[in-house]
Design an enzyme around this catalytic site. Sequence first.
Site, PDB file in Angstrom:
ATOM      1  N   HIS A 153       0.614  -0.936   0.029  1.00  0.00           N
ATOM      2  CA  HIS A 153       0.157   0.110  -0.247  1.00  0.00           C
ATOM      3  C   HIS A 153       1.625   1.205  -0.157  1.00  0.00           C
ATOM      4  O   HIS A 153       1.336   1.772   1.147  1.00  0.00           O
ATOM      5  CB  HIS A 153      -0.814  -0.197   1.430  1.00  0.00           C
ATOM      6  CG  HIS A 153      -1.453   1.330   1.310  1.00  0.00           C
ATOM      7  ND1 HIS A 153      -2.597   1.888   1.180  1.00  0.00           N
ATOM      8  CD2 HIS A 153      -0.892   2.024   2.539  1.00  0.00           C
ATOM      9  CE1 HIS A 153      -2.831   3.064   1.837  1.00  0.00           C
ATOM     10  NE2 HIS A 153      -1.973   3.608   2.264  1.00  0.00           N
ATOM     11  N   HIS A 166      -4.068  -1.550  -4.410  1.00  0.00           N
ATOM     12  CA  HIS A 166      -5.290  -0.192  -4.384  1.00  0.00           C
ATOM     13  C   HIS A 166      -4.883   1.037  -5.318  1.00  0.00           C
ATOM     14  O   HIS A 166      -5.151   2.352  -4.390  1.00  0.00           O
ATOM     15  CB  HIS A 166      -6.352  -0.361  -3.086  1.00  0.00           C
ATOM     16  CG  HIS A 166      -5.240  -0.102  -2.212  1.00  0.00           C
ATOM     17  ND1 HIS A 166      -6.439  -0.365  -1.078  1.00  0.00           N
ATOM     18  CD2 HIS A 166      -4.223   0.742  -1.536  1.00  0.00           C
ATOM     19  CE1 HIS A 166      -5.571  -0.078   0.077  1.00  0.00           C
ATOM     20  NE2 HIS A 166      -4.183   0.492  -0.107  1.00  0.00           N
ATOM     21  N   ASP A 225     -11.134  -4.870  -1.989  1.00  0.00           N
ATOM     22  CA  ASP A 225     -10.563  -3.854  -0.563  1.00  0.00           C
ATOM     23  C   ASP A 225     -11.565  -4.044   0.391  1.00  0.00           C
ATOM     24  O   ASP A 225     -11.952  -2.822   0.976  1.00  0.00           O
ATOM     25  CB  ASP A 225     -10.508  -2.256  -1.059  1.00  0.00           C
ATOM     26  CG  ASP A 225      -9.313  -1.645  -0.829  1.00  0.00           C
ATOM     27  OD1 ASP A 225      -8.576  -2.409  -0.408  1.00  0.00           O
ATOM     28  OD2 ASP A 225      -8.940  -0.685  -1.356  1.00  0.00           O
TER      29      ASP A 225
END
Lengths: 261, 435
Positions: free
Chosen positions: B192, B245, B318
């Site tokens: 991330h 993401h 997610d």
Amino acid sequence: MLNIFFENSTRTRVSFELAAKRLGASLLNISISGSSVKKGETLIDTATTLNAMRPDILVVRHHSSGAPLLLSQHVDAAVINAGDGRHEHPTQALLDALTIKRTLGRIAGLKIAICGDINNSRVARSNMYLLSALGADVRFVSPSTLVSPFFSDIGIPVFTDMEQGIAGCEIVMMLRLQTERMEGREAPSQREYFQLFGLDSYKLQKAAPDALIMHPGPMNRGVEIDSKIADDNNKSLIRTQVELGVATRMACLEAIAGVKL
Amino acid sequence: MPRSNRWSKALTRTILKNGRIICPAENLDIVGDVIIEKDKIAYVGEKQVGNDKTNSIIDCDGLIVMPGAIDMRVQSADPGREHLESLSDLLAAAGNAGITQVISLPATSPVVDSAVMIDSLKLRASSYSGALFHLYGAMTQALDNKHMAELGMMAKAGAVGFANSLKSVEDTLLMRRIMTYAKMLNKPVIHHCSDPYLSNETDMNESETATRLGLIGAPALAETIILERDLNLVALTGCRYHAAHISTASSVAALRRAKNQGLQVTADTSPAYFLLNDKAVGDYNTAFRLDPPLRDEKDRLAIIEAIEDGTIDVIASDHHPIEMDKKMLPFGQASAGASSVETLLPLAFSLHHTSNISLSRIINALSVAPAEAISLPIPKLAIGEQANITIINLSSSDVIRGANFMSQCQITPFEHYLIDSKVVGCFVNGISVMK
């Protein structure tokens, strides 16, 4: 009527309190240190609890942007935003507009510079909307670290040079800057800030000849504003702002409560 | 496998009749039948098959039959917050939503940072029905971003890769060492990306909306700065790297350059980043508080383009359940996250109706691409393969309602969102897992 202040305030709280008392409302100030908010209660639970006591008006000051809106969605009472985070402080803008109107007789067409920590100022945002809507030519003057470039997209000219920014302005509104922001975070030092962005008589010469000074308070004398200017009753509207603050809030309360009061 | 023995006794032969069979791995797009025998696929073809010895015939006329969807980005709340969503609830909800395999992130309590955690969770999951369960191990001990976790032992226990939480590994040297070590283990690193200095204490995307609302914005570059650093480290270490993401146009550009250089890089995004933008935050609705935050419209369009051309390989949910009391707060104090495993497929397939992206590409992004990114067997509709199959109706209008979720967490940024597709069937190792 309940005055709920989740954040410390002297002038706004007292101003609302006086306004309520002059109109004969029964008022309760909610003290934050003793409240259940400190015990981990969510804002919505607090709202539901207060709502059960059937108040007519809640005056809310909160350190989070949007908190009064959230609260208003969960209570039947009318909610007055007494300042929420960096978002808005609508009654301050109303009293500022009234002060200008009473003093100069008009708002439309005036050049008004709002100077200082724009990013963190709810006063700047509310005045941006209100004074622009009333026809004033509003601009922001601020160090580039304290004013988002997106204000230009909203349509407010942004100046990072104080003398250029206030040039020809009939009103110079100074905002408070928290001292910790001037100790190396957003600005290098207090003295540099005062030199570049503090309002002194030299910089004020660039404004319109009879330019008037405003400040929502509390002031940092010698940091954002020179004491001599702040205390000059021929130039400073600061006391008028406070005085009209009570009148403005009385008007707000009466308008909102309607026949109830 | 104890799982298939346990559940497959009752069913032996199922025919999925007359569906549109799309299998990107086999380059297949035909109308025909699929036969499931026990836990395997026994037939795929255009020829109509007979109904002998068949326990169940499912009419798939007008429906899409695709290889089982894989959701490679799910945060289980169990262990630690079982009240919010237990592991068995998560797997049941995923299966019911057409997802045959989920890969869970390590930010549980305790953190999945040891082989014993992986063993124990995999063992528990093996007795639950619904989606199959895989795990990422934490890159660092207790996700402290300071000390490398026991990556080798976790790899042996079956970790499919190594991930962080919603805080990036800030220390470049540590990141280099983790990548070098993961390369030795031949496992991907799933990161991330957000620069902590630019994104800590922020509320949403830096934008005109944030400026108006008086919320503190993080610039889109907070994501890209860490991604660019990581991509340079990938070139240095040769590690397999997956960017989690992805939400910004500038990150898409960085990924495109890295892929053109031939680096072993993959990436995912989730529906919020191709269907919503930061204007949605306009009334401080905390359901729109996500991490990464919702971005600009130009970012949203760049994400769609990146899915189309494969720069972003994977669409993942997610899924990140959050307690209601962490959302019933002013926007600046609310936690980021939402329940999204149950909306993944309908929202992903909305791209079929609203963009130029082909069905085959969408199906690839939901099945083949995630399997490739983390080296699971490639899901295929072919004889002898495990019968992991998802069936979709692409012309079924509905409205998303959190209240209808199986998950205990019913917070979704897509409340009242219109969808045009619906999951109508899901088989995991030959067993129907839809309720």
